[in-house]
Write an enzyme that holds these catalytic residues in place. Structure first.
Site, short mmCIF file in Angstrom:
data_model
loop_
_atom_site.label_atom_id
_atom_site.label_comp_id
_atom_site.label_asym_id
_atom_site.label_seq_id
_atom_site.Cartn_x
_atom_site.Cartn_y
_atom_site.Cartn_z
N SER A 126 13.65 78.17 22.28
CA SER A 126 14.40 77.15 21.54
C SER A 126 15.13 76.17 22.45
O SER A 126 15.53 75.10 21.99
CB SER A 126 15.40 77.81 20.58
OG SER A 126 16.40 78.51 21.30
N LYS A 163 22.52 77.95 22.17
CA LYS A 163 22.28 76.65 21.54
C LYS A 163 23.32 75.64 22.04
O LYS A 163 24.32 76.00 22.67
CB LYS A 163 22.40 76.76 20.02
CG LYS A 163 21.35 77.62 19.34
CD LYS A 163 19.97 77.00 19.38
CE LYS A 163 18.98 77.84 18.57
NZ LYS A 163 18.69 79.13 19.23
#
Length: 209
Positions: A126, A163
């Site tokens: 990701s 993230k």
């Protein structure tokens, strides 16, 4: 710093002890349980008193938002054999719990700025567009003092994720650096959310080994 009462010193000692044992401050609920308070609100009042006296800083937006100040700060650096490598993190357990440590890497924490407190094995792609690849070792600085746009290691409910962090009022948005992954949106009024630290560097295991 103003002199603390006996009870305030007890609260402060529990905070220090939990940081040393688990790598992070306790929640208000945990403080209340350990010290025998009737509610988390009672723990909150003691924390506010400690903050007013300059012993701690309360960081908004996270249930573990407590930072020791001045003489009470710990030097929580690496194990004598190097930085701990964290692998799979079990739901609900502190990220630096002993059972999560796979091994120790002989790497100087000061190679990173700010200095690294542990390494986290990256799982998934990701964040690949900024060079954080599956299997990499992510150097992490333990802090809950973060700014929008920083790459964070966050705990959402029982999941740990890497993230880019953004906060808009009572909502946190965690964005991936890969168009195949959508953003994660957290309503702080209803969802459990904590920051474990910020990313300060990457070690590619193939190069390191």
């Amino acid at each position: 710093m103003k002199e603390l009462t006996k009870r305030q010193n007890e609260v402060l000692d529990v905070i220090k002890d939990q940081i040393l044992k688990t790598g992070m401050p306790p929640t208000r609920v945990e403080l209340a349980k350990i010290l025998g308070f009737r509610s988390a609100n009672a723990a909150e009042e003691h924390l506010k008193a400690l903050a007013r006296k300059g012993a701690i800083e309360i960081l908004a937006g996270t249930s573990r938002g407590i930072r020791l100040l001045g003489e009470h700060q710990h030097n929580e650096k690496a194990h004598q054999d190097g930085l701990p490598l964290i692998g799979q993190v079990a739901a609900g357990e502190p990220i630096l719990a002993q059972q999560h440590i796979e091994t120790y890497y002989d790497v100087d924490p000061a190679l990173f700025h700010p200095s690294a407190d542990f390494l986290l094995r990256v799982q998934g792609e990701s964040m690949k567009d900024i060079g954080i690849m599956d299997g990499d070792l992510l150097a992490v600085h333990k802090t809950q003092d973060i700014k929008n746009g920083q790459v964070v290691i966050a705990r959402v409910e029982d999941d740990v994720t890497v993230k880019r962090f953004y906060r808009e009022g009572r909502q946190v948005i965690l964005k991936a650096e890969n168009n195949d992954f959508g953003p994660i949106k957290i309503d702080l009024a209803y969802q459990s959310f904590d920051i474990e630290g910020i990313a300060v560097g990457v070690i590619r295991t193939a190069d390191w080994m």
